[in-house]
Write a protein that holds these residues in place. Sequence first.
Motif, short mmCIF file in Angstrom:
data_model
loop_
_atom_site.label_atom_id
_atom_site.label_comp_id
_atom_site.label_asym_id
_atom_site.label_seq_id
_atom_site.Cartn_x
_atom_site.Cartn_y
_atom_site.Cartn_z
N MET A 7 0.84 -1.07 -0.17
CA MET A 7 -0.24 0.10 0.02
C MET A 7 0.89 1.17 -0.14
N ALA A 8 2.00 1.25 0.87
CA ALA A 8 2.59 2.48 0.79
C ALA A 8 3.41 2.48 -0.46
N VAL A 9 3.84 1.49 -1.20
CA VAL A 9 4.57 1.55 -2.59
C VAL A 9 3.59 2.25 -3.44
N SER A 10 2.24 1.91 -3.30
CA SER A 10 1.24 2.17 -4.47
C SER A 10 0.97 3.76 -4.09
N ILE A 11 0.78 4.20 -2.93
CA ILE A 11 0.63 5.46 -2.81
C ILE A 11 1.78 6.21 -3.64
N THR A 12 3.15 5.85 -3.24
CA THR A 12 4.28 6.60 -3.80
C THR A 12 4.18 6.63 -5.48
N MET A 13 3.54 5.35 -5.94
CA MET A 13 3.45 5.52 -7.41
C MET A 13 2.52 6.31 -7.76
N ALA A 14 1.51 6.69 -7.01
CA ALA A 14 0.45 7.64 -7.71
C ALA A 14 1.24 8.87 -7.44
N LEU A 15 1.73 9.48 -6.18
CA LEU A 15 2.34 10.56 -6.11
C LEU A 15 3.37 10.88 -7.36
N ILE A 16 4.19 9.93 -7.62
CA ILE A 16 5.28 10.16 -8.38
C ILE A 16 4.67 10.28 -9.81
N LEU A 17 3.28 9.91 -10.15
CA LEU A 17 2.68 9.94 -11.45
C LEU A 17 2.15 11.20 -11.61
N ILE A 18 1.69 11.69 -10.32
CA ILE A 18 1.27 13.14 -10.73
C ILE A 18 2.37 14.28 -11.14
N ARG A 19 3.76 13.96 -10.36
CA ARG A 19 4.50 14.84 -10.88
C ARG A 19 4.99 14.54 -12.24
N ALA A 20 4.94 13.21 -12.88
CA ALA A 20 5.41 13.02 -14.21
C ALA A 20 4.29 13.55 -15.18
N PHE A 21 3.11 13.75 -14.61
CA PHE A 21 2.09 14.28 -15.58
C PHE A 21 2.37 15.79 -15.71
N LEU A 22 2.45 16.27 -14.25
CA LEU A 22 2.63 17.94 -14.04
C LEU A 22 3.87 18.48 -14.83
N LEU B 16 9.83 2.15 8.09
CA LEU B 16 10.83 3.12 7.72
C LEU B 16 10.67 3.68 6.28
N GLY B 17 10.97 2.24 5.71
CA GLY B 17 11.00 2.54 4.00
C GLY B 17 9.54 3.06 3.26
N GLY B 18 8.67 2.81 3.96
CA GLY B 18 7.57 3.38 3.63
C GLY B 18 7.12 4.86 3.74
N PHE B 19 7.82 5.20 5.09
CA PHE B 19 8.02 6.54 5.39
C PHE B 19 8.68 7.40 4.50
N PHE B 20 9.83 6.80 4.30
CA PHE B 20 10.97 7.43 3.39
C PHE B 20 10.29 7.71 1.89
#
Lengths: 100, 115
Positions: A7-22, B16-20
């Motif tokens: 879930m954390a990695v998926s949220i990160t992917m969504a946020l990075i995609l916003i930057r890639a589009f913007l 920690l990894g998810g936080f970073f």
Amino acid sequence: MFTAATMAVSITMALILIRAFLGPTVYDRVLAVNAFGTVTVLIIGLIGFLTERPEFLDIALLYALINFVGTIAILKFFRYRALGRTSEANSQATNGEAAE
Amino acid sequence: MIDLALDIASWISFALGGFFLIVGAIGMIRLPDFWSRLHGAGVIDTAGAELILLGMMFQAGLTQVTIKLILIGLFVFLTSPTGTHAVANAAFVAGIRPLGEIKNDDTKEPKGTKS
């Protein structure tokens, strides 16, 4: 455990995609796509652990290599507008090929 | 007992990894400049990725899977700073410069010609 990490990695992917589009410049987009590839490697490994098939790690290893080569190739293309050789050496090289 | 310790180590690494990862991604969105967004990407590529891989290594144990994870970690550790450096170099060559100017309010030097 792996679900929370996924879930954390998926949220990160969504946020990075916003930057890639913007991204105002092309370099912002390349940077975002590079980070997206790194995160994709992580999520492939995590899905392998979730489904209890660690063979997915081979795909993740391959993706890490292709991601690096792809980033360098995109940057070279935007700098020289050619992938084979630099634009300065282009005319000389084509002359050399014609001479051969 | 050892399983419990490994589980706790994995939880700490994943947390920690998810936080970073999320902090780096928020930084990539919120920071104002291309040169400051490089910092967010650096946090994602080094701290976040390596900690998530470390958490997976704790769960895999001493098997072939751990060797593959170490290989992935080595490749990410070597290639992502190289990629970030290549992006920064290409942007510098293309003429993108950092925001703002260096302020000399204390020394009160006369402003030189802009480069």
